[in-house]
Design a protein around this motif. Structure first.
Motif, short mmCIF file in Angstrom:
data_model
loop_
_atom_site.label_atom_id
_atom_site.label_comp_id
_atom_site.label_asym_id
_atom_site.label_seq_id
_atom_site.Cartn_x
_atom_site.Cartn_y
_atom_site.Cartn_z
N GLU A 193 0.83 -1.20 0.00
CA GLU A 193 0.00 0.00 0.00
C GLU A 193 0.87 1.26 0.00
O GLU A 193 0.55 2.25 -0.67
CB GLU A 193 -0.94 -0.02 1.20
CG GLU A 193 -1.99 -1.12 1.12
CD GLU A 193 -3.02 -1.05 2.23
OE1 GLU A 193 -3.27 0.06 2.72
OE2 GLU A 193 -3.57 -2.10 2.59
N VAL A 194 1.97 1.23 0.74
CA VAL A 194 2.88 2.38 0.73
C VAL A 194 3.46 2.58 -0.67
O VAL A 194 3.51 3.69 -1.19
CB VAL A 194 4.02 2.17 1.76
CG1 VAL A 194 5.11 3.23 1.58
CG2 VAL A 194 3.47 2.23 3.17
N ALA A 230 -7.30 -14.84 1.81
CA ALA A 230 -7.90 -14.34 0.57
C ALA A 230 -8.03 -12.82 0.59
O ALA A 230 -7.77 -12.14 -0.40
CB ALA A 230 -9.26 -14.99 0.35
N SER A 231 -8.43 -12.27 1.75
CA SER A 231 -8.58 -10.81 1.88
C SER A 231 -7.23 -10.13 1.70
O SER A 231 -7.13 -9.07 1.05
CB SER A 231 -9.16 -10.47 3.25
OG SER A 231 -10.43 -11.05 3.43
N ARG A 232 -6.19 -10.72 2.28
CA ARG A 232 -4.85 -10.13 2.17
C ARG A 232 -4.37 -10.13 0.72
O ARG A 232 -3.84 -9.13 0.21
CB ARG A 232 -3.88 -10.92 3.06
CG ARG A 232 -2.45 -10.39 3.05
CD ARG A 232 -1.59 -11.08 4.10
NE ARG A 232 -1.58 -12.52 3.89
CZ ARG A 232 -1.96 -13.41 4.79
NH1 ARG A 232 -2.43 -13.01 5.96
NH2 ARG A 232 -1.90 -14.70 4.53
N ASP A 233 -4.55 -11.25 0.02
CA ASP A 233 -4.12 -11.31 -1.38
C ASP A 233 -4.88 -10.31 -2.25
O ASP A 233 -4.30 -9.66 -3.13
CB ASP A 233 -4.34 -12.73 -1.93
CG ASP A 233 -3.36 -13.73 -1.32
OD1 ASP A 233 -2.29 -13.31 -0.86
OD2 ASP A 233 -3.68 -14.93 -1.31
N LEU A 234 -6.18 -10.16 -2.00
CA LEU A 234 -6.98 -9.21 -2.79
C LEU A 234 -6.54 -7.77 -2.51
O LEU A 234 -6.48 -6.94 -3.42
CB LEU A 234 -8.46 -9.39 -2.47
CG LEU A 234 -9.16 -10.51 -3.26
CD1 LEU A 234 -10.48 -10.88 -2.61
CD2 LEU A 234 -9.38 -10.09 -4.70
N ALA A 235 -6.25 -7.46 -1.23
CA ALA A 235 -5.80 -6.10 -0.90
C ALA A 235 -4.47 -5.79 -1.58
O ALA A 235 -4.27 -4.68 -2.11
CB ALA A 235 -5.68 -5.95 0.62
N MET A 236 -3.53 -6.75 -1.58
CA MET A 236 -2.23 -6.52 -2.24
C MET A 236 -2.41 -6.40 -3.75
O MET A 236 -1.76 -5.57 -4.40
CB MET A 236 -1.26 -7.64 -1.89
CG MET A 236 -0.80 -7.63 -0.43
SD MET A 236 0.62 -8.72 -0.08
CE MET A 236 -0.11 -10.33 -0.34
N ALA A 237 -3.30 -7.21 -4.32
CA ALA A 237 -3.55 -7.12 -5.77
C ALA A 237 -4.16 -5.76 -6.12
O ALA A 237 -3.80 -5.15 -7.13
CB ALA A 237 -4.47 -8.25 -6.21
N ALA A 238 -5.09 -5.27 -5.29
CA ALA A 238 -5.70 -3.96 -5.53
C ALA A 238 -4.67 -2.84 -5.43
O ALA A 238 -4.72 -1.85 -6.16
CB ALA A 238 -6.83 -3.73 -4.54
N ASP A 287 0.44 -15.25 -4.99
CA ASP A 287 -1.01 -15.42 -5.17
C ASP A 287 -1.65 -14.11 -5.64
O ASP A 287 -2.54 -14.12 -6.51
CB ASP A 287 -1.65 -15.89 -3.86
CG ASP A 287 -1.28 -17.33 -3.53
OD1 ASP A 287 -0.92 -18.08 -4.45
OD2 ASP A 287 -1.33 -17.70 -2.34
N ALA A 288 -1.22 -12.98 -5.05
CA ALA A 288 -1.74 -11.68 -5.50
C ALA A 288 -1.35 -11.41 -6.94
O ALA A 288 -2.14 -10.87 -7.73
CB ALA A 288 -1.24 -10.57 -4.58
N ALA A 289 -0.12 -11.78 -7.32
CA ALA A 289 0.35 -11.56 -8.70
C ALA A 289 -0.51 -12.34 -9.69
O ALA A 289 -0.80 -11.86 -10.79
CB ALA A 289 1.82 -11.98 -8.82
#
Length: 451
Positions: A193-194, A230-238, A287-289
């Protein structure tokens, strides 16, 4: 110079604050008074390096702009000599080159702007030191596992009880490593996010999408009770879905996708793969990638880069596409016209089954209606009609804009017959088709029933 890997038990974390302005150092010292840290001040990069040579320091926070040695150079020196020391850049200038140097040379862990928010600064310091402690603990546990393995191999193979006991100890250690690894994954979310905020410095404020997409994805995860992984991977992907666009020109970055020329369109279609390739080397990001790689696939198979169709598209990629398109439609990054939130949701509903997972669309719309105050698309008191369905007495619930963005009528306007006729004529002249959000007073509704 090699930094020691362990820290004396009971020692308070030591923070080194570097700034050539005495007033800034005094402000930081007052803010940190009463915090569980030892605070050391330096008014130059040279003085900071002297202090580092004399005592252990856990975290260095340096101003970006200083005479003789700037913050990026200092933090690069810190990284070379004391790689385990956390590095934070503090600046009052939106200087992209300084930030890039700090990221590339000093590999900074965080970035803060002046004037800072006190609570945010304290939170970043606390999280940075907690992550550092987790990393040190992970290294300690890794060394412990290596040592225990060596001892296990040297043990008498015939002593079955001893082997069983040591195996139990190793299992406990492995469990502790798993916990430490989970903590590192949490730290990756903050780091992504940073970095997304740094990347957004290239864009004008009305084109900065990442923060809104992160919040929307998190709202969906919370509403549907998605598990933490799943929430963590989606947040990093976003946060990093558009990192592959950073090599584009400024003009291409802000242009609507449907207006790109042929060569630009090819570059546009390549950005999900470029984003994925940047992140795949980071194991916690894999996973986010993968979600980023497929977030431009379409339900009917006409998307890119792999032309996946239907449920062959990863579920998280389908959700990410909904969130990205919803925000980018409002920012003018997909179509030339900037839509409002209701128009964007109508667009998404229109293309359910073609661009979007039809089952996912309705749950996404419900989350938007619940979490976003400006969404009225599911409000039973609001109707969406064409200009020829308008009647005198209806009240506009959303501003009505022409396709070129010009404001035609303000929300709250009560329509009259002459005004309805003018709208119909203007729409025909422009060759447009307007969706008008209105509420219907009781007397107008009664006339519809009589007819």
């Amino acid at each position: 110079m090699e930094e020691p890997q362990s820290v004396e038990p009971g020692r308070r974390p030591c923070l080194l604050l570097v700034d050539d302005e005495e007033s800034i150092l005094n402000s930081l010292r007052r803010l940190l008074r009463g915090q569980p840290y030892d605070v050391v001040l330096a008014d130059s990069g040279a003085r900071a390096l002297e202090i580092l040579a004399q005592r252990p320091v856990d975290l260095v926070m340096s101003d970006a702009r200083m005479p003789n040695m700037d913050g990026a150079t200092l933090l690069a020196r810190v990284r070379e000599g004391y790689p385990g020391t956390r590095r934070i850049l503090l600046t009052g200038y939106a200087d992209v080159s300084t930030i890039i140097n700090a990221v590339n040379q000093g590999q900074i862990h965080q970035y803060l702007s002046k004037p800072w928010n006190d609570e945010e600064l304290l939170l970043i310091l606390r999280q940075g030191l907690e992550q550092q402690q987790a990393e040190r603990e992970l290294k300690r546990l890794q060394q412990l596992v290596l040592e225990q393995n060596r001892q296990l191999k040297a043990s008498n193979a015939g002593l079955e009880q001893r082997v069983a006991s040591r195996t139990a100890e190793l299992q406990q250690t492995a469990d502790m490593l798993d916990l430490a690894y989970e903590e590192l994954k949490h730290s990756y979310v903050t780091a992504t996010e940073v970095f997304s905020l740094l990347a957004n410095l290239r864009l004008p404020p009305d084109k900065q999408t990442n923060r809104k997409i992160i919040e929307l994805v998190r709202a969906y995860c919370k509403a549907h009770g998605l598990d933490e992984s799943a929430s963590r991977d989606l947040a990093m992907a976003a946060a990093l879905y558009n990192i592959g666009k950073l090599s584009w020109s400024d003009a291409m970055l802000v242009a609507p996708a449907d207006l790109l020329r042929h060569t630009e369109r090819e570059r546009y279609r390549a950005y999900p793969e470029q984003s994925e390739s940047v992140l795949m080397a980071l194991e916690p990001m894999q996973d986010a990638a993968r979600l980023i790689l497929h977030h431009q696939e379409r339900w009917d198979g006409s998307g890119f880069p792999r032309h996946l169709k239907g449920e062959a598209i990863p579920w998280g990629s389908r959700l990410l596409k909904l969130a990205v398109d919803f925000i980018e439609l409002q920012c003018g990054l997909i179509l030339e016209r900037h839509m409002n939130s209701d128009e964007a949701l109508l667009f998404i509903r229109k293309y359910a089954g073609r661009l979007y997972d039809p089952e996912l669309v309705e749950s996404f719309v419900r989350v938007c209606a619940a979490y976003l105050s400006d969404v009225t698309v599911d409000d039973p008191s609001v109707r969406v009609v064409g200009t020829r369905e308008l009647q005198a007495g209806m009240v506009l619930r959303r501003n009505l804009n022409a396709d070129n963005g010009m404001l035609l009528l303000n929300a709250g306007k009560v329509l009259s017959e002459p005004l309805v006729h003018k709208l119909i004529a203007f729409e025909a002249m422009e060759g447009a088709h307007y969706s008008v959000f209105v509420s219907v007073p009781e007397q107008v509704a009664a006339l519809d029933v009589d007819r």
